[in-house]
Write a protein that holds these residues in place. Structure first.
Motif, short mmCIF file in Angstrom:
data_model
loop_
_atom_site.label_atom_id
_atom_site.label_comp_id
_atom_site.label_asym_id
_atom_site.label_seq_id
_atom_site.Cartn_x
_atom_site.Cartn_y
_atom_site.Cartn_z
N GLY A 195 0.81 -1.22 0.00
CA GLY A 195 0.00 0.00 0.00
C GLY A 195 0.84 1.26 0.00
N ASP A 198 2.28 1.70 -3.58
CA ASP A 198 1.28 2.22 -4.52
C ASP A 198 1.04 3.71 -4.30
OD1 ASP A 198 1.00 -0.26 -5.65
OD2 ASP A 198 -0.80 -0.80 -4.52
N LEU A 199 1.00 4.13 -3.05
CA LEU A 199 0.80 5.55 -2.74
C LEU A 199 1.99 6.39 -3.21
CD1 LEU A 199 -0.92 7.75 -1.48
CD2 LEU A 199 0.04 7.16 0.76
N GLY A 202 1.79 6.93 -6.88
CA GLY A 202 0.81 7.96 -7.22
C GLY A 202 1.35 9.36 -7.04
N ARG A 205 4.03 10.05 -9.67
CA ARG A 205 3.37 10.26 -10.97
C ARG A 205 2.83 11.68 -11.05
NH1 ARG A 205 0.67 5.59 -10.88
NH2 ARG A 205 2.25 4.53 -12.15
N TRP A 206 2.24 12.17 -9.97
CA TRP A 206 1.71 13.53 -9.92
C TRP A 206 2.84 14.54 -10.11
CZ3 TRP A 206 -3.10 14.53 -6.52
CH2 TRP A 206 -3.57 15.83 -6.71
N LEU A 226 -4.68 11.20 -7.49
CA LEU A 226 -3.60 10.23 -7.29
C LEU A 226 -3.93 8.97 -8.08
CD1 LEU A 226 -2.79 10.40 -3.46
CD2 LEU A 226 -1.18 10.84 -5.32
N ASP A 227 -3.14 8.67 -9.08
CA ASP A 227 -3.28 7.41 -9.81
C ASP A 227 -2.31 6.42 -9.19
OD1 ASP A 227 -5.28 8.18 -11.57
OD2 ASP A 227 -3.86 9.09 -12.95
N LEU A 228 -2.83 5.57 -8.33
CA LEU A 228 -2.00 4.67 -7.55
C LEU A 228 -1.55 3.46 -8.36
CD1 LEU A 228 -4.09 4.66 -4.23
CD2 LEU A 228 -2.31 6.26 -4.92
N GLY A 229 -0.51 2.80 -7.87
CA GLY A 229 -0.10 1.54 -8.47
C GLY A 229 1.12 1.65 -9.37
N SER A 230 1.62 0.49 -9.76
CA SER A 230 2.84 0.42 -10.56
C SER A 230 2.68 1.01 -11.95
CB SER A 230 3.29 -1.04 -10.69
OG SER A 230 3.60 -1.59 -9.43
#
Length: 252
Positions: A195, A198-199, A202, A205-206, A226-230
């Motif tokens: 978790g 993934d955070l 995100g 990525r931002w 927030l687009d979480l994940g790999s």
């Protein structure tokens, strides 16, 4: 027709993406418990190279600013170089203290490395707004600067700079805090909390989406989410009005 063309061009690792910048990072299944404690030393050669690369990035972004203002196009050679700098930065960040996602040492290259677990791409814009280039990097991006300042610690450092005058200040932000937590769990438990990873993805990525927007590499406004994940979420998973194109001002 325009949306269909954007989806065809927005490819990374064979997947369509929801934003012109696509950032991915595959978490290594087995990470060293202690290596993260010395990665600050291991990345010094990369930091030295990136220091000069980012100077070139900033200078070339100014050149691109005037090119867009005059021609409405981002010079392709400058665009490819700047994408390479972002790509290199992301690989080092993923390896070190923005994610601790892998123990594989980052390559010294601006090019995409399909074998490395962290990858970044930005689709080349065929045309850009001449009017938007005047305001998007400072005025329109301001809300995002406030948010990513919390992620990176820049907001804390800026606050202390105002409060204490010229006093040196540093804040690690949420990314630094979560990486520290992940490192401690990894050290004592031998596992990386999924978790938390993934955070972190995100938030990174931002940050990189806003960086690309502020560097004039796209006119598409970064989504406030927030687009979480790999991996990047596919367009089908996102509402069509979630990340609208910012309108360009009319120039007489």
């Amino acid at each position: 027709m325009g949306k269909r063309l954007q989806l065809k061009e927005g490819l990374l690792m064979g997947q369509q993406t929801s934003y012109p910048l696509a950032l991915d990072g595959g978490q290594s299944p087995k990470l060293s418990r202690w290596l993260w404690l010395v990665k600050w030393l291991l990345i010094i050669p990369h930091i030295i190279v990136l220091f000069f690369l980012w100077i070139a990035f900033l200078v070339l972004s100014v050149v691109a600013f005037f090119a867009i203002l005059i021609t409405g196009r981002y010079p392709r050679a400058i665009f490819d170089f700047n994408v390479g700098v972002l790509r290199w930065t992301w690989r080092v960040s993923f390896y070190s203290y923005s994610a601790l996602g892998t123990d594989v040492y980052p390559p010294f290259t601006l090019a995409d490395d399909p074998g490395y677990p962290a990858r970044l791409s930005v689709e080349y814009p065929q045309s850009l707004s001449r009017g938007l280039v005047l305001v998007k990097w400072w005025l329109l991006a301001l809300p995002h600067y406030l948010i990513i300042g919390v992620f990176t610690g820049a907001a804390f450092a800026g606050y202390n700079q105002v409060r204490d005058g010229n006093a040196w200040a540093y804040g690690s932000g949420l990314i630094g805090l979560l990486v520290c937590i992940a490192g401690l769990v990894l050290l004592f438990a031998g596992r990386y909390p999924r978790g938390v990873f993934d955070l972190l993805m995100g938030m990174n990525r931002w940050v990189f989406r806003v960086t690309a927007y502020a560097a004039l590499m796209t006119d598409q406004y970064p989504p406030l989410r927030l687009d979480l994940g790999s991996s990047e979420p596919p367009p089908s998973a996102i509402a069509s009005d979630d990340a609208p194109m910012m309108p360009a001002p009319v120039i007489p």
